[in-house]
Design an enzyme around this catalytic site. Structure first.
Site, PDB file in Angstrom:
ATOM      1  N   LYS A   1      69.319  89.800 -37.827  1.00 42.48           N
ATOM      2  CA  LYS A   1      69.972  88.560 -37.406  1.00 42.48           C
ATOM      3  C   LYS A   1      70.754  88.711 -36.097  1.00 42.48           C
ATOM      4  O   LYS A   1      70.186  88.595 -35.028  1.00 42.48           O
ATOM      5  CB  LYS A   1      70.833  88.008 -38.540  1.00 42.48           C
ATOM      6  N   TYR A  15      60.919  76.831 -45.832  1.00 40.74           N
ATOM      7  CA  TYR A  15      61.723  76.260 -46.917  1.00 40.74           C
ATOM      8  C   TYR A  15      61.606  74.736 -46.972  1.00 40.74           C
ATOM      9  O   TYR A  15      62.607  74.046 -47.192  1.00 40.74           O
ATOM     10  CB  TYR A  15      63.199  76.658 -46.765  1.00 40.74           C
ATOM     11  N   ASP A  33      73.100  95.694 -47.644  1.00 41.89           N
ATOM     12  CA  ASP A  33      72.348  94.723 -46.852  1.00 41.89           C
ATOM     13  C   ASP A  33      73.331  93.947 -45.980  1.00 41.89           C
ATOM     14  O   ASP A  33      73.948  92.981 -46.423  1.00 41.89           O
ATOM     15  CB  ASP A  33      71.588  93.800 -47.810  1.00 41.89           C
ATOM     16  N   TYR A  59      70.505  87.709 -52.512  1.00 42.45           N
ATOM     17  CA  TYR A  59      69.295  87.344 -51.769  1.00 42.45           C
ATOM     18  C   TYR A  59      69.068  88.411 -50.711  1.00 42.45           C
ATOM     19  O   TYR A  59      69.985  88.763 -49.966  1.00 42.45           O
ATOM     20  CB  TYR A  59      69.460  85.969 -51.098  1.00 42.45           C
TER      21      TYR A  59
END
Length: 417
Positions: A264, A13, A235, A141
């Site tokens: 994560k 990013y 999600d 996202y």
């Protein structure tokens, strides 16, 4: 151009031409990142929300060391091993309903890819053609790989430039009011023949701007999905493992999705691992005498024993240490510390959910200057867009969180509109 070690790295990013040199981390401990110049930064974002137990927790470190000595990796095709078997069984017990068939991958984006693939093949295996699209939500996202990108916000998301490249999905507003609920119902009805599934981030759309919605909104999505016979993919890559105040966010709405994605914090932020977990109904569509109806997916490092050992140790800590109580204490501290920023001229909104605190700024701030200012205050906070957020380790000390909050208050209060 002089050659440095970092010249060979392409960073995430980041516009490499414009980016300031990165800080070199040499060690971590608890909620601290230690730099090469011996400075210590209090980590306010737990390495993209992963290090829920803090860094270098001895229980996880010992479990990984023991596994490393025995078997760091073995292929999962045709072989199995205890760390993966145990982890899958434990996840099946912890997750709501009959989410009991676990497919391991190695990143959140790939977990979403597998979920989308499962949903499409679910219909194909049942002899239904044409159901190849998903319904997703604006502000969402779901990752950076091709299928995951296609389910991200098509206009405001970071991947909007790839609209002509990724599969065309169907997007709605989250049903936060009666008008949007009716629109979602109508869209599901009119596109039902081509929809394979619905995908949503429960309670908070993380990288979309820390956009939060109440459990009732998630419950509405689940109810309408059932009405129209559409599998629901939840999600929980960001929200899973205590971040929203419950172990899994969907619990707060009483929702049992058909497919759930995890990553994560699954390993306590130690190493890469992800899981796509399906219900018995989804799994049964793949249970066949026909080899062609198998799920043809298999990452090389699927169910890596080291990562599974770390994840099992992380689950041990959720069982033996008060993580959810710590999340509630963080929520209270964030609320008391950040809510006063609503009065600041540069602030458009303050949002808090579980161990997540987000301050939305007016306009487009100078992100490079903001990041540098936080480092000068001795904290590691990485704003994106117009969002300054805190997602610390659930184990963070009260004094460290106070310092993070004070840095956010001091810097944000000094911004001009």
């Amino acid at each position: 151009m002089s050659e440095r070690r970092s010249d060979h790295l392409w960073r995430p990013y980041t516009q490499m031409k414009l980016a300031a040199p990165p800080l070199e981390a040499v060690a971590t401990s608890g909620s601290r990142i230690i730099l090469a110049d011996r400075r210590e930064l209090i980590d306010g974002i737990a390495s993209w929300w992963t290090a829920v137990h803090g860094y270098n927790h001895p229980h996880i470190r010992e479990a990984v060391g023991d596994q490393l000595a025995r078997m760091p990796h073995v292929m999962f095709g045709g072989l199995t091993h205890t760390p993966a078997e145990r982890l899958a069984a434990r996840l099946a017990v912890l997750l709501p309903g009959d989410l009991n068939h676990v497919f391991f991958t190695d990143s959140g984006s790939v977990a979403v890819e597998v979920a989308l693939k499962m949903a499409v093949q679910f219909w194909l295996n049942r002899g239904v053609q044409g159901r190849t699209r998903v319904l997703a939500f604006r502000g969402g996202y779901h990752g950076d790989t091709m299928g995951a990108m296609s389910a991200c916000d098509p206009d405001e998301g970071m991947h909007h430039r790839f609209g002509a490249y990724v599969p065309a999905q169907i997007f709605c507003e989250l049903p936060k009011n009666a008008e949007w609920e009716a629109a979602l119902d109508a869209t599901m009805a009119s596109h039902r023949h081509e929809l394979a599934a619905v995908i949503v981030e429960p309670l908070v759309q993380g990288a979309g701007g820390m956009l939060m919605h109440p459990p009732e909104t998630l419950a509405t999505i689940a109810r309408l999905s059932r009405r129209h016979g559409l599998p629901l993919i939840v999600d929980e890559i960001f929200t899973g493992f205590g971040r929203t105040g419950t172990l899994f966010a969907c619990e707060q709405a009483g929702v049992v999705p058909d497919i759930l994605c995890l990553s994560k914090a699954l390993t306590g932020g130690t190493m890469a691992l992800a899981a796509t977990v399906a219900t018995s109904e989804i799994f049964s569509a793949f249970w066949s005498d026909d080899p062609a109806q198998a799920l043809m997916h298999g990452p090389t490092f699927m169910a890596n024993p080291l990562a599974c050992a770390a994840a099992n140790a992380s689950l041990d800590l959720f069982e033996t240490e008060p993580r959810l109580a710590q999340a509630e204490a963080i929520r209270e501290q964030l609320t008391a510390g950040l809510e006063p920023l609503r009065a600041a001229k540069a602030v458009a909104d303050v949002r808090i959910l579980g161990a997540i605190g987000a301050v939305q700024l007016r306009g487009n701030p100078d992100l490079a200057a903001l990041k540098a200012a936080f480092v000068e205050h001795g904290v590691w906070v990485r704003p994106f867009g117009n969002i300054v957020y805190l997602t610390p380790a659930l184990t963070i000390a009260k004094d460290d969180l106070d310092r993070l909050i004070e840095a956010v208050r001091g810097i944000v209060s000094g911004l001009s509109v």
